[in-house]
Scaffold this motif. Structure first.
Motif, PDB file in Angstrom:
ATOM      1  N   LYS A 117       0.842  -1.188   0.000  1.00 26.95           N
ATOM      2  CA  LYS A 117       0.000   0.000   0.000  1.00 26.95           C
ATOM      3  C   LYS A 117       0.878   1.239   0.000  1.00 26.95           C
ATOM      4  CE  LYS A 117      -4.243  -1.598   2.293  1.00 26.95           C
ATOM      5  NZ  LYS A 117      -5.155  -1.372   3.453  1.00 26.95           N
ATOM      6  N   VAL A 118       0.390   2.262  -0.689  1.00 22.48           N
ATOM      7  CA  VAL A 118       1.095   3.539  -0.714  1.00 22.48           C
ATOM      8  C   VAL A 118       0.102   4.645  -0.406  1.00 22.48           C
ATOM      9  CG1 VAL A 118       2.844   2.789  -2.365  1.00 22.48           C
ATOM     10  CG2 VAL A 118       0.697   3.769  -3.201  1.00 22.48           C
ATOM     11  N   GLU A 119       0.650   5.782  -0.062  1.00 23.61           N
ATOM     12  CA  GLU A 119      -0.179   6.973   0.104  1.00 23.61           C
ATOM     13  C   GLU A 119       0.569   8.144  -0.497  1.00 23.61           C
ATOM     14  OE1 GLU A 119       1.176   8.241   4.642  1.00 23.61           O
ATOM     15  OE2 GLU A 119      -0.710   7.135   4.345  1.00 23.61           O
ATOM     16  N   GLY A 120      -0.159   9.235  -0.765  1.00 26.48           N
ATOM     17  CA  GLY A 120       0.462  10.405  -1.369  1.00 26.48           C
ATOM     18  C   GLY A 120       0.091  10.517  -2.833  1.00 26.48           C
ATOM     19  N   ARG A 121       0.958  11.131  -3.611  1.00 26.82           N
ATOM     20  CA  ARG A 121       0.656  11.407  -5.013  1.00 26.82           C
ATOM     21  C   ARG A 121       1.938  11.457  -5.809  1.00 26.82           C
ATOM     22  NH1 ARG A 121      -0.107  17.812  -5.499  1.00 26.82           N
ATOM     23  NH2 ARG A 121       1.537  18.472  -4.083  1.00 26.82           N
ATOM     24  N   GLY A 122       1.789  11.592  -7.111  1.00 27.97           N
ATOM     25  CA  GLY A 122       2.960  11.727  -7.975  1.00 27.97           C
ATOM     26  C   GLY A 122       3.586  10.379  -8.297  1.00 27.97           C
ATOM     27  N   LYS A 123       4.833  10.189  -7.880  1.00 29.12           N
ATOM     28  CA  LYS A 123       5.581   8.983  -8.192  1.00 29.12           C
ATOM     29  C   LYS A 123       6.158   8.364  -6.930  1.00 29.12           C
ATOM     30  CE  LYS A 123       7.152  10.738 -12.697  1.00 29.12           C
ATOM     31  NZ  LYS A 123       8.346  11.069 -13.516  1.00 29.12           N
ATOM     32  N   LEU A 124       6.581   7.100  -7.074  1.00 32.72           N
ATOM     33  CA  LEU A 124       7.232   6.384  -5.986  1.00 32.72           C
ATOM     34  C   LEU A 124       8.275   5.468  -6.600  1.00 32.72           C
ATOM     35  CD1 LEU A 124       7.280   5.542  -2.923  1.00 32.72           C
ATOM     36  CD2 LEU A 124       5.685   3.730  -3.561  1.00 32.72           C
ATOM     37  N   LYS A 125       9.476   5.473  -6.034  1.00 35.33           N
ATOM     38  CA  LYS A 125      10.533   4.574  -6.504  1.00 35.33           C
ATOM     39  C   LYS A 125      10.694   3.448  -5.497  1.00 35.33           C
ATOM     40  CE  LYS A 125      13.332   7.371  -9.602  1.00 35.33           C
ATOM     41  NZ  LYS A 125      14.708   7.795  -9.958  1.00 35.33           N
ATOM     42  N   LEU A 126      10.505   2.214  -5.978  1.00 37.80           N
ATOM     43  CA  LEU A 126      10.600   1.040  -5.118  1.00 37.80           C
ATOM     44  C   LEU A 126      11.842   0.230  -5.463  1.00 37.80           C
ATOM     45  CD1 LEU A 126       7.020  -0.528  -4.793  1.00 37.80           C
ATOM     46  CD2 LEU A 126       8.262   0.905  -3.159  1.00 37.80           C
ATOM     47  N   GLN A 127      12.613  -0.100  -4.433  1.00 35.75           N
ATOM     48  CA  GLN A 127      13.717  -1.031  -4.569  1.00 35.75           C
ATOM     49  C   GLN A 127      13.207  -2.426  -4.212  1.00 35.75           C
ATOM     50  OE1 GLN A 127      16.736   0.911  -2.049  1.00 35.75           O
ATOM     51  NE2 GLN A 127      18.163   0.473  -3.708  1.00 35.75           N
ATOM     52  N   VAL A 128      13.472  -3.383  -5.070  1.00 35.60           N
ATOM     53  CA  VAL A 128      13.097  -4.772  -4.803  1.00 35.60           C
ATOM     54  C   VAL A 128      14.382  -5.579  -4.686  1.00 35.60           C
ATOM     55  CG1 VAL A 128      11.774  -6.761  -5.591  1.00 35.60           C
ATOM     56  CG2 VAL A 128      10.968  -4.445  -6.114  1.00 35.60           C
ATOM     57  N   MET A 129      14.568  -6.244  -3.520  1.00 32.56           N
ATOM     58  CA  MET A 129      15.799  -6.969  -3.226  1.00 32.56           C
ATOM     59  C   MET A 129      15.508  -8.465  -3.108  1.00 32.56           C
ATOM     60  SD  MET A 129      17.542  -4.065  -2.656  1.00 32.56           S
ATOM     61  CE  MET A 129      19.024  -4.469  -1.739  1.00 32.56           C
ATOM     62  N   ALA A 130      16.443  -9.270  -3.593  1.00 28.26           N
ATOM     63  CA  ALA A 130      16.394 -10.721  -3.411  1.00 28.26           C
ATOM     64  C   ALA A 130      17.712 -11.153  -2.798  1.00 28.26           C
ATOM     65  CB  ALA A 130      16.162 -11.434  -4.743  1.00 28.26           C
ATOM     66  N   ASN A 131      17.640 -11.688  -1.580  1.00 31.03           N
ATOM     67  CA  ASN A 131      18.848 -12.096  -0.852  1.00 31.03           C
ATOM     68  C   ASN A 131      19.863 -10.959  -0.727  1.00 31.03           C
ATOM     69  OD1 ASN A 131      17.894 -14.739  -0.528  1.00 31.03           O
ATOM     70  ND2 ASN A 131      18.612 -15.289  -2.573  1.00 31.03           N
ATOM     71  N   GLY A 132      19.346  -9.762  -0.483  1.00 24.60           N
ATOM     72  CA  GLY A 132      20.203  -8.617  -0.199  1.00 24.60           C
ATOM     73  C   GLY A 132      20.694  -7.849  -1.401  1.00 24.60           C
ATOM     74  N   ALA A 133      20.331  -8.258  -2.626  1.00 22.61           N
ATOM     75  CA  ALA A 133      20.779  -7.559  -3.824  1.00 22.61           C
ATOM     76  C   ALA A 133      19.578  -7.163  -4.671  1.00 22.61           C
ATOM     77  CB  ALA A 133      21.722  -8.443  -4.640  1.00 22.61           C
ATOM     78  N   GLU A 134      19.676  -6.006  -5.354  1.00 17.29           N
ATOM     79  CA  GLU A 134      18.573  -5.533  -6.182  1.00 17.29           C
ATOM     80  C   GLU A 134      18.327  -6.477  -7.349  1.00 17.29           C
ATOM     81  OE1 GLU A 134      17.557  -1.219  -6.754  1.00 17.29           O
ATOM     82  OE2 GLU A 134      19.707  -1.022  -6.400  1.00 17.29           O
ATOM     83  N   ILE A 135      17.049  -6.707  -7.653  1.00 12.31           N
ATOM     84  CA  ILE A 135      16.714  -7.583  -8.773  1.00 12.31           C
ATOM     85  C   ILE A 135      16.831  -6.805 -10.077  1.00 12.31           C
ATOM     86  CG2 ILE A 135      15.128  -8.828  -7.264  1.00 12.31           C
ATOM     87  CD1 ILE A 135      12.828  -7.626  -8.938  1.00 12.31           C
ATOM     88  N   CYS A 136      16.642  -7.504 -11.177  1.00  9.12           N
ATOM     89  CA  CYS A 136      16.740  -6.901 -12.506  1.00  9.12           C
ATOM     90  C   CYS A 136      15.757  -5.729 -12.644  1.00  9.12           C
ATOM     91  CB  CYS A 136      16.444  -7.974 -13.552  1.00  9.12           C
ATOM     92  SG  CYS A 136      16.545  -7.408 -15.259  1.00  9.12           S
ATOM     93  N   ASN A 137      16.254  -4.600 -13.165  1.00 10.60           N
ATOM     94  CA  ASN A 137      15.481  -3.373 -13.437  1.00 10.60           C
ATOM     95  C   ASN A 137      15.081  -2.597 -12.189  1.00 10.60           C
ATOM     96  OD1 ASN A 137      15.535  -3.826 -16.256  1.00 10.60           O
ATOM     97  ND2 ASN A 137      13.748  -5.160 -16.101  1.00 10.60           N
ATOM     98  N   SER A 138      15.464  -3.040 -10.999  1.00  8.32           N
ATOM     99  CA  SER A 138      15.190  -2.262  -9.785  1.00  8.32           C
ATOM    100  C   SER A 138      16.155  -1.079  -9.728  1.00  8.32           C
ATOM    101  CB  SER A 138      15.385  -3.144  -8.559  1.00  8.32           C
ATOM    102  OG  SER A 138      15.204  -2.405  -7.372  1.00  8.32           O
ATOM    103  N   PRO A 139      15.699   0.110  -9.266  1.00  3.33           N
ATOM    104  CA  PRO A 139      14.392   0.435  -8.693  1.00  3.33           C
ATOM    105  C   PRO A 139      13.345   0.687  -9.779  1.00  3.33           C
ATOM    106  CG  PRO A 139      15.763   2.384  -8.673  1.00  3.33           C
ATOM    107  CD  PRO A 139      16.635   1.275  -9.189  1.00  3.33           C
ATOM    108  N   PHE A 140      12.084   0.480  -9.379  1.00  2.59           N
ATOM    109  CA  PHE A 140      10.969   0.662 -10.288  1.00  2.59           C
ATOM    110  C   PHE A 140      10.270   1.988  -9.970  1.00  2.59           C
ATOM    111  CE2 PHE A 140      11.667  -3.863  -9.774  1.00  2.59           C
ATOM    112  CZ  PHE A 140      11.655  -4.328 -11.085  1.00  2.59           C
ATOM    113  N   THR A 141      10.011   2.781 -11.022  1.00  2.00           N
ATOM    114  CA  THR A 141       9.292   4.052 -10.855  1.00  2.00           C
ATOM    115  C   THR A 141       7.807   3.796 -11.050  1.00  2.00           C
ATOM    116  OG1 THR A 141      11.180   5.321 -11.650  1.00  2.00           O
ATOM    117  CG2 THR A 141       9.029   6.406 -11.676  1.00  2.00           C
TER     118      THR A 141
END
Length: 571
Positions: A427-451
């Motif tokens: 869940k998110v709140e607010g407006r505009g955009k949000l950048k999410l980092q997705v990690m697998a075993n401590g490292a960012e996955i392919c194409n992370s962060p996602f806008t």
């Protein structure tokens, strides 16, 4: 005097010479230098096709050995050595008496015997010139000056000009006929320009070298982390299998072997990467050093002879696309389960789980609705893309440096949907955009962060109610009293021309007059900045002072250049 070590070819380990066939020849692709005889032998062993590989770095060379240019900077160093040790006798270059030179005129760049030195100092034309004794010349390790290059057609004329149109050296008489109306200049001036360019190319190569060396250090650091990770994983393996029976111990040794294989594979990848970059650094360093030496000590003919090759080689090396990030990660994961004692003989493994090999999919990676559950799926994979069924640690968080007026992550839940596949609900709140980092075993996955664009659905119930997009922006989604979004900078109103009123009146929450001049094709526009809009209905308030528009068109654009007509009104 200390014994002088000769400069030797790295293949045959024989000293280079200024006479064929042991002259130093430079390969244009990588700038490595070998004696011509070794390259001729190497060329004979190469497969048919007109190319052979560099004995050091295996870079392909399309030119035949016979066409290779000499390494003039190294030739000068070899000659300086032979002068210093007395192996080469320096003769006067100003007379035909074959007398041993005693001085060198630095202005004329010519060797002088004792008789010519006296005349040189007495002549009105040359008496102010600076001279250097041969002993001083030896101390400085300088090579003998090259004989003046003379014109093949005008025998008594020195080649003092450079024809830019033909890219050849010419004498003062050549422009009269053979090079008439050509673009030419003094050789010394063109050579100086080329020397400056060579130094610039060398500096650019140094910058590229610095980038590659940083990448090498990063790879070595990653390899050190790989060592640490290997040690930690090995500890986990041993602690786990110490609790099991003899059969488990045997399996534990097999898994350790698997771990070593994984380490060997990863280590080989990292070492291979930095070795490749080190070869590139060596080639660039050799080329940059050659450029500097040619620019610093080469005479005009040498500079002009090698300039194109050196610049082309350095640019080719510098523009080559290098992989500067690790092709593999130091992360490894050992997975063990206590309920597997019945099948312990085949239980346990070491996997090469890395974040960049894992993938994600789903609408929740691009758009999200505030205060609602949004979702996407993560698939855990190994370095080679194989789906991994064992459990993995999936983490989702906001990217550091997020703007305060953008969205905020308030809730995350990760559920294992199937073997190696996880569903992330958030869940998110607010407006505009949000950048999410997705990690697998401590490292960012392919194409992370996602806008992620935060989407809000607004439904109009009546004209100019509080459900409009500009009211939503002006109240920050209903969290504050209305502020004119143009005045606050959330949007930007522009007009083709202004007759009266304030631009912000177009997005005000009450009636306010805003007029353009009475000109054809006049327009008003609103830049929504970080917001995206998919309109269904709209309301336009017109004034009652006789300026009511009768014909207009509503348009939308993603870039402010290409516009799409959404609705058109006529009378």
């Amino acid at each position: 005097m200390a014994q002088i070590q000769p400069i030797c070819c790295t293949v045959c380990e024989e000293p280079y010479a200024t006479d064929e066939p042991h002259t130093p020849c430079q390969l244009p692709a990588c700038f490595h230098t070998f004696c011509r005889q070794c390259l001729l032998d190497w060329e004979k062993e190469a497969p048919a096709g007109g190319t052979f590989e560099c004995p050091t770095c295996r870079e392909s060379c399309a030119n035949g050995v016979a066409a290779l240019r000499l390494n003039f900077a190294l030739m000068d160093a070899i000659e300086a050595q032979s002068i210093l040790c007395g192996a080469k006798k320096l003769l006067c270059q100003d007379c035909d008496e074959d007398l041993e030179a005693e001085n060198q005129c630095m202005d004329c760049n010519v060797l002088l015997c004792s008789t010519c030195s006296v005349y040189h100092k007495r002549s009105n034309r040359t008496k102010a010139h600076t001279t250097m004794t041969i002993a001083e010349m030896k101390e400085l390790g300088k090579a003998a000056p090259k004989p003046r290059a003379m014109c093949a057609k005008h025998k008594q004329k020195e080649l003092r000009l450079y024809c830019k149109s033909c890219q050849v050296l010419i004498c003062d008489d050549c422009p009269i006929k053979d090079h008439k109306d050509h673009d030419y200049d003094l050789l010394t001036e063109v050579s100086e320009e080329h020397k400056t360019k060579l130094m610039e190319e060398a500096e650019l190569a140094n910058n590229a070298i610095a980038t590659l060396e940083d990448a090498i250090l990063s790879l070595k650091d990653e390899d050190k982390l790989l060592e640490d990770s290997t040690s930690e994983t090995r500890k986990q393996i041993r602690e786990y299998y110490e609790q099991l029976a003899a059969a488990v111990t045997r399996r534990g040794e097999e898994v350790e072997t698997q771990l070593d294989a994984v380490w060997t594979q990863k280590h080989k990848v990292l070492v291979g990467q930095w070795n490749g970059l080190e070869l590139a650094v060596a080639s660039m360093s050799s080329g940059a050093e050659h450029a500097r030496k040619t620019a610093a000590s080469g005479d005009d003919q040498e500079v002009m002879a090698t300039y194109g090759q050196i610049v082309a080689g350095l640019r080719r090396l510098r523009e080559r696309r290098f992989k500067l990030t690790p092709d593999t990660s130091s992360k490894m994961l050992f997975v063990g389960r206590d309920d597997m004692l019945d099948i312990i003989a085949e239980h346990g493994s070491v996997t090469m789980v890395t974040g960049f090999a894992c993938t994600a999919e789903g609408q929740g990676l691009t758009v999200a609705t505030p205060n609602h559950l949004n979702s996407f799926a993560v698939q855990v994979r190994s370095d080679d893309g194989t789906i991994i069924a064992e459990a993995a640690a999936i983490e989702v968080r906001e990217r550091e440096g997020q703007d305060q007026d953008q969205g905020k992550l308030v809730e995350v839940k990760v559920t294992e949907e199937a073997a190696g596949r996880y569903v992330v609900a958030y869940k998110v709140e607010g407006r505009g955009k949000l950048k999410l980092q997705v990690m697998a075993n401590g490292a960012e996955i392919c194409n992370s962060p996602f806008t992620i664009l935060l989407r809000v659905e607004l439904k109009m119930e009546s004209a100019f109610d509080t459900n409009g997009v500009f009211h939503h922006i002006g109240t920050a989604g209903g969290s504050r009293a209305f502020q004119n979004p143009h005045d606050s900078g959330d949007v930007c109103v522009t007009l083709s021309n202004l007759h009266s009123g304030h631009p912000g009146s177009l997005v005000q929450n009450y009636g306010a007059q805003l007029l353009t001049k009475n000109k054809p094709q006049s327009w008003m526009a609103v830049d929504l900045k970080s917001f995206r809009l998919s309109p269904r209905t709209y309301c336009l308030r017109a004034c009652t002072s006789g300026h009511t528009p009768t014909c207009w068109r509503l348009e939308g654009s993603h870039d402010g250049t290409t516009w799409t007509s959404l609705r058109e009104h006529n009378n």
